[in-house]
Scaffold this active site. Sequence first.
Site, PDB file in Angstrom:
ATOM      1  N   GLU A 245      -7.969 -52.306  -1.711  1.00  0.00           N
ATOM      2  CA  GLU A 245      -8.707 -51.660  -0.570  1.00  0.00           C
ATOM      3  C   GLU A 245      -8.610 -52.500   0.758  1.00  0.00           C
ATOM      4  OE1 GLU A 245      -9.604 -48.997   1.173  1.00  0.00           O
ATOM      5  OE2 GLU A 245     -11.639 -48.654   0.820  1.00  0.00           O
ATOM      6  N   ASP A 246      -8.351 -51.887   2.077  1.00  0.00           N
ATOM      7  CA  ASP A 246      -8.369 -52.502   3.091  1.00  0.00           C
ATOM      8  C   ASP A 246      -9.570 -53.238   3.686  1.00  0.00           C
ATOM      9  OD1 ASP A 246      -9.596 -50.165   3.856  1.00  0.00           O
ATOM     10  OD2 ASP A 246      -8.437 -49.560   5.657  1.00  0.00           O
TER      11      ASP A 246
ATOM     12  N   ASP B 273     -17.202 -52.001   3.568  1.00  0.00           N
ATOM     13  CA  ASP B 273     -18.213 -51.911   4.680  1.00  0.00           C
ATOM     14  C   ASP B 273     -19.473 -51.741   3.963  1.00  0.00           C
ATOM     15  OD1 ASP B 273     -19.606 -51.924   6.961  1.00  0.00           O
ATOM     16  OD2 ASP B 273     -18.739 -49.923   7.759  1.00  0.00           O
ATOM     17  N   THR B 274     -19.845 -50.273   3.974  1.00  0.00           N
ATOM     18  CA  THR B 274     -21.038 -50.019   3.202  1.00  0.00           C
ATOM     19  C   THR B 274     -21.038 -50.373   1.883  1.00  0.00           C
ATOM     20  OG1 THR B 274     -20.616 -47.743   3.128  1.00  0.00           O
ATOM     21  CG2 THR B 274     -21.861 -48.238   5.155  1.00  0.00           C
TER      22      THR B 274
ATOM     23  N   THR C 208     -17.436 -46.111  -0.504  1.00  0.00           N
ATOM     24  CA  THR C 208     -16.441 -45.454  -0.710  1.00  0.00           C
ATOM     25  C   THR C 208     -15.995 -46.172  -2.160  1.00  0.00           C
ATOM     26  OG1 THR C 208     -15.742 -45.259   1.321  1.00  0.00           O
ATOM     27  CG2 THR C 208     -13.870 -45.038  -0.176  1.00  0.00           C
TER      28      THR C 208
ATOM     29  N   LYS D  70     -16.471 -56.754   4.445  1.00  0.00           N
ATOM     30  CA  LYS D  70     -17.455 -56.665   5.775  1.00  0.00           C
ATOM     31  C   LYS D  70     -19.053 -56.662   5.313  1.00  0.00           C
ATOM     32  CE  LYS D  70     -17.234 -53.413   9.093  1.00  0.00           C
ATOM     33  NZ  LYS D  70     -16.671 -52.743  10.120  1.00  0.00           N
TER      34      LYS D  70
HETATM   35  P1  IMP Z   1     -17.471 -48.052   3.484  1.00  0.00           P
HETATM   36  O1  IMP Z   1     -17.419 -46.808   2.309  1.00  0.00           O
HETATM   37  O2  IMP Z   1     -18.424 -48.160   4.310  1.00  0.00           O
HETATM   38  O3  IMP Z   1     -17.440 -49.189   2.546  1.00  0.00           O
HETATM   39  O4  IMP Z   1     -16.198 -47.529   4.241  1.00  0.00           O
HETATM   40  C1  IMP Z   1     -14.911 -48.114   3.959  1.00  0.00           C
HETATM   41  C2  IMP Z   1     -13.762 -47.383   4.646  1.00  0.00           C
HETATM   42  O5  IMP Z   1     -14.278 -47.230   6.016  1.00  0.00           O
HETATM   43  C3  IMP Z   1     -12.602 -48.139   4.830  1.00  0.00           C
HETATM   44  O6  IMP Z   1     -11.740 -48.049   3.789  1.00  0.00           O
HETATM   45  C4  IMP Z   1     -12.282 -47.990   6.141  1.00  0.00           C
HETATM   46  O7  IMP Z   1     -11.374 -46.725   6.015  1.00  0.00           O
HETATM   47  C5  IMP Z   1     -13.467 -47.602   6.929  1.00  0.00           C
HETATM   48  N1  IMP Z   1     -13.861 -48.901   7.659  1.00  0.00           N
HETATM   49  C6  IMP Z   1     -14.833 -49.514   7.353  1.00  0.00           C
HETATM   50  N2  IMP Z   1     -14.874 -50.370   8.506  1.00  0.00           N
HETATM   51  C7  IMP Z   1     -13.847 -50.554   8.859  1.00  0.00           C
HETATM   52  C8  IMP Z   1     -13.293 -51.499  10.185  1.00  0.00           C
HETATM   53  O8  IMP Z   1     -13.805 -52.540  10.814  1.00  0.00           O
HETATM   54  N3  IMP Z   1     -12.134 -51.143  10.559  1.00  0.00           N
HETATM   55  C9  IMP Z   1     -11.341 -49.967  10.113  1.00  0.00           C
HETATM   56  N4  IMP Z   1     -11.735 -49.110   9.248  1.00  0.00           N
HETATM   57  C10 IMP Z   1     -13.092 -49.383   8.727  1.00  0.00           C
HETATM   58 MG    MG Z   2      -9.477 -46.541   4.976  1.00  0.00          MG
END
Ligand code: IMP
Ligand code: MG
Length: 173
Positions: free
Chosen positions: A96-97, A100-101, A104, A128
């Site tokens: 994964e790149d 964040d939360t 995903t 993050k």
């Molecule tokens: P999560 O489900 O909140 O962990 O979100 C993950 C997805 O949100 C990543 O695969 C990114 O596509 C997007 N995302 C979250 N933070 C960033 C950021 O700082 N820059 C770019 N994309 C982000």
């Molecule tokens: Mg993404």
Amino acid sequence: MEDKKLIISETEIQKRVKELGTAISNDYGDRPLVMIGILNGAFIFMADLARQITLPVEIDFVRVSSYGDHTYSSGTVSFTKDIELDIAGKDVLLVEDIVDTGRTISRLKEIFADRKPNSLRICTLIDKTERRETDVDIDYHGFRVDHGFLVGYGLDYAEQHRHYPEIHHLLNP
Ligand code: IMP
Ligand code: MG
């Protein structure tokens, strides 16, 4: 006007990706590995990381849409492209790149676990931490950052900035 600040240089990224490749290669011994990249964000990291792995590797990609706005994901994950490999009995690494939360990657982990791989680990370029809402285990991370919206090296803001070889903090997305 979009303002950005360089936070991780191309040299630092390449050094860290090499270290990750070595660690992953050591951890799996001689066992073959299935690397699953999460499109679009992981495409550059995946390409560089895969070339640092000394194990037999199979590569596949998944694409998900996670209904949210440009800077926050809702965690309701649906596939717009599933993987094509059968992962039953295989050792699988999700690439994964950025986490964040964590919604995903947690959801993807559940979905792939149902397909009975031998093992299932997560490697993210960026961990993050500030907005984490799940307690998902991240097995490998490139860099840990506390907060901020990052772009470059695959990471986008509304599909822009992915092509930079380094990572920037976007100051007012
Ligand atoms: P999560 O489900 O909140 O962990 O979100 C993950 C997805 O949100 C990543 O695969 C990114 O596509 C997007 N995302 C979250 N933070 C960033 C950021 O700082 N820059 C770019 N994309 C982000
Ligand atoms: Mg993404």
